[in-house]
Design a protein around this motif. Sequence first.
Motif, mmCIF file in Angstrom:
data_model
loop_
_atom_site.group_PDB
_atom_site.id
_atom_site.type_symbol
_atom_site.label_atom_id
_atom_site.label_comp_id
_atom_site.label_asym_id
_atom_site.label_seq_id
_atom_site.Cartn_x
_atom_site.Cartn_y
_atom_site.Cartn_z
ATOM 1 N N VAL A 74 28.916 39.557 41.136
ATOM 2 C CA VAL A 74 29.747 40.407 40.291
ATOM 3 C C VAL A 74 28.921 40.842 39.082
ATOM 4 O O VAL A 74 28.359 40.000 38.378
ATOM 5 C CB VAL A 74 31.023 39.672 39.834
ATOM 6 C CG1 VAL A 74 31.795 40.513 38.815
ATOM 7 C CG2 VAL A 74 31.903 39.354 41.033
ATOM 8 N N VAL A 75 28.837 42.148 38.864
ATOM 9 C CA VAL A 75 28.119 42.717 37.726
ATOM 10 C C VAL A 75 29.148 43.347 36.801
ATOM 11 O O VAL A 75 29.846 44.287 37.201
ATOM 12 C CB VAL A 75 27.093 43.772 38.180
ATOM 13 C CG1 VAL A 75 26.399 44.403 36.977
ATOM 14 C CG2 VAL A 75 26.068 43.139 39.110
ATOM 15 N N PRO A 76 29.306 42.850 35.565
ATOM 16 C CA PRO A 76 30.383 43.325 34.694
ATOM 17 C C PRO A 76 30.065 44.636 33.971
ATOM 18 O O PRO A 76 30.488 44.847 32.845
ATOM 19 C CB PRO A 76 30.555 42.169 33.714
ATOM 20 C CG PRO A 76 29.190 41.593 33.578
ATOM 21 C CD PRO A 76 28.562 41.737 34.942
ATOM 22 N N GLY A 81 32.253 43.875 29.257
ATOM 23 C CA GLY A 81 31.845 42.861 30.221
ATOM 24 C C GLY A 81 32.854 41.767 30.458
ATOM 25 O O GLY A 81 32.643 40.880 31.299
ATOM 26 N N ILE A 82 33.981 41.804 29.759
ATOM 27 C CA ILE A 82 34.952 40.713 29.840
ATOM 28 C C ILE A 82 35.649 40.667 31.200
ATOM 29 O O ILE A 82 35.861 39.582 31.761
ATOM 30 C CB ILE A 82 35.997 40.832 28.704
ATOM 31 C CG1 ILE A 82 35.314 40.601 27.356
ATOM 32 C CG2 ILE A 82 37.142 39.845 28.892
ATOM 33 C CD1 ILE A 82 36.217 40.856 26.161
ATOM 34 N N LEU A 83 36.000 41.826 31.756
ATOM 35 C CA LEU A 83 36.782 41.849 32.998
ATOM 36 C C LEU A 83 36.021 41.186 34.150
ATOM 37 O O LEU A 83 36.561 40.319 34.844
ATOM 38 C CB LEU A 83 37.153 43.286 33.356
ATOM 39 C CG LEU A 83 38.057 44.022 32.363
ATOM 40 C CD1 LEU A 83 38.419 45.399 32.896
ATOM 41 C CD2 LEU A 83 39.322 43.211 32.091
ATOM 42 N N GLY A 84 34.794 41.600 34.375
ATOM 43 C CA GLY A 84 34.017 41.023 35.462
ATOM 44 C C GLY A 84 33.680 39.566 35.239
ATOM 45 O O GLY A 84 33.685 38.758 36.172
ATOM 46 N N THR A 85 33.400 39.215 33.996
ATOM 47 C CA THR A 85 33.060 37.829 33.670
ATOM 48 C C THR A 85 34.239 36.909 33.927
ATOM 49 O O THR A 85 34.101 35.835 34.519
ATOM 50 C CB THR A 85 32.625 37.727 32.196
ATOM 51 O OG1 THR A 85 31.552 38.644 31.959
ATOM 52 C CG2 THR A 85 32.167 36.318 31.862
ATOM 53 N N ASP A 86 35.417 37.342 33.528
ATOM 54 C CA ASP A 86 36.622 36.523 33.733
ATOM 55 C C ASP A 86 36.946 36.371 35.217
ATOM 56 O O ASP A 86 37.415 35.319 35.652
ATOM 57 C CB ASP A 86 37.803 37.157 32.988
ATOM 58 C CG ASP A 86 39.062 36.320 33.085
ATOM 59 O OD1 ASP A 86 38.967 35.091 32.861
ATOM 60 O OD2 ASP A 86 40.138 36.875 33.380
ATOM 61 N N PHE A 112 26.313 38.052 37.767
ATOM 62 C CA PHE A 112 25.016 38.530 37.292
ATOM 63 C C PHE A 112 25.297 39.339 36.033
ATOM 64 O O PHE A 112 25.917 40.399 36.093
ATOM 65 C CB PHE A 112 24.318 39.408 38.330
ATOM 66 C CG PHE A 112 22.887 39.700 37.948
ATOM 67 C CD1 PHE A 112 21.849 38.954 38.477
ATOM 68 C CD2 PHE A 112 22.578 40.688 37.023
ATOM 69 C CE1 PHE A 112 20.531 39.183 38.103
ATOM 70 C CE2 PHE A 112 21.278 40.926 36.635
ATOM 71 C CZ PHE A 112 20.255 40.183 37.180
ATOM 72 N N THR A 113 24.861 38.836 34.882
ATOM 73 C CA THR A 113 25.316 39.420 33.631
ATOM 74 C C THR A 113 24.183 39.608 32.631
ATOM 75 O O THR A 113 23.026 39.258 32.888
ATOM 76 C CB THR A 113 26.422 38.547 33.023
ATOM 77 O OG1 THR A 113 27.047 39.239 31.936
ATOM 78 C CG2 THR A 113 25.873 37.210 32.546
ATOM 79 N N TYR A 116 37.702 33.513 28.863
ATOM 80 C CA TYR A 116 36.752 32.558 29.430
ATOM 81 C C TYR A 116 35.953 31.901 28.307
ATOM 82 O O TYR A 116 35.817 32.449 27.220
ATOM 83 C CB TYR A 116 35.793 33.245 30.408
ATOM 84 C CG TYR A 116 34.973 34.359 29.781
ATOM 85 C CD1 TYR A 116 33.755 34.105 29.151
ATOM 86 C CD2 TYR A 116 35.417 35.677 29.814
ATOM 87 C CE1 TYR A 116 33.009 35.123 28.574
ATOM 88 C CE2 TYR A 116 34.677 36.709 29.246
ATOM 89 C CZ TYR A 116 33.482 36.424 28.625
ATOM 90 O OH TYR A 116 32.754 37.444 28.051
ATOM 91 N N ASP A 117 35.443 30.723 28.601
ATOM 92 C CA ASP A 117 34.543 30.018 27.692
ATOM 93 C C ASP A 117 33.155 30.052 28.326
ATOM 94 O O ASP A 117 32.981 29.555 29.452
ATOM 95 C CB ASP A 117 35.002 28.567 27.508
ATOM 96 C CG ASP A 117 34.160 27.815 26.483
ATOM 97 O OD1 ASP A 117 32.929 27.708 26.702
ATOM 98 O OD2 ASP A 117 34.723 27.322 25.488
#
Length: 334
Positions: A45-47, A83-88, A102-103, A120-121
């Motif tokens: 996943v690439v945010p 970048g929050i959506l993909g990271t979460d 992958f960020t 997310y943390d």
Amino acid sequence: MTTRFLPHPVPRLRTLACGALVALAATAGHAQGPDAWPDKPVTLVVPTAAAGGTDTIARLIADALGKRLKQTFIVDNRPGANGILGTDLVARGTPDGYRLLFTYAAAMVVNPSLYRKLPYDPVKDFAPVAQIGRGGNLLLVRNDLPVKTLKEFVAYAKARPDKLSYCSWGNGSGGHLAMESLKKQAGLVMTHVPYKGSGPCVQDLLGGQVDAAFADMSSTVEIVRAGRLKALANSGPSRIPMLPDVPTMTEVGYPFTTYAWYGLLAPTKTPPAVVRKLNEAVNQALKDPAVVQRLRELNFTDLPQNTPEQFGETIRKDLHDWGALVKDIGLTPE
């Protein structure tokens, strides 16, 4: 006559059947365990949106991992909200090694200082896998600005407080924070113009709508070499081969030691064996001459090959350092 009954055969058959099922389940569980990973396609996943710097590096690494681990690695772009959506999405995923993140650095180590509530943390919800590259951004100015060096730019801007503008790809972005750091160190007053991406920012710099910007190297080096913009410095740890005459900010007397990087992470509780296998595959890729050459073309000068634990230390250090910078320049969390 006494009638004797043999023990009923059914319980014995049931016992054998149950034992066989348990053995089959154990075998299936082993086949699906960390030792067999990956036995199906893996998603990175690439945010960010496709075609940007993060996406370009992700596809390079996905291809390299696929060749080494003999499996398909799919890039899934999930842009939005810095970048929050993909990271979460990855943080909430199953920790089995089949959906990874992958960020870029800011999504992990800057966002916590910019947003009061993140879903997310970056430390508790992720298992660091591998760091890919370390670098910075170029300080660019429009061609007709009468300066040739960073020191000349500082003197020019100081003599014109609040007359110059600079763009970035958003509030709290690496370009924004790098310029704010320079402003604070040099005592400059400039107007920030945030954009939704680095592309529009650079286009307006080319058009003369803004005066300066810190922008990513991969998309701007050729513009500089073509003489369409002037590069005064870069915020990375060392000079880049494509522009060897452009010094680092630190060399010129304005230290900037919080660098950009890309990284591969997994949801927390991902089996350590999977994390190790991924880390080894990434580090092998970073020794591949073809991969190294492509990364050099994208102006990566530093390619650290580290362990998951070392990458975790980098994340914790950068959380502290970027957080201190955000606080120092007075950015208010959203």
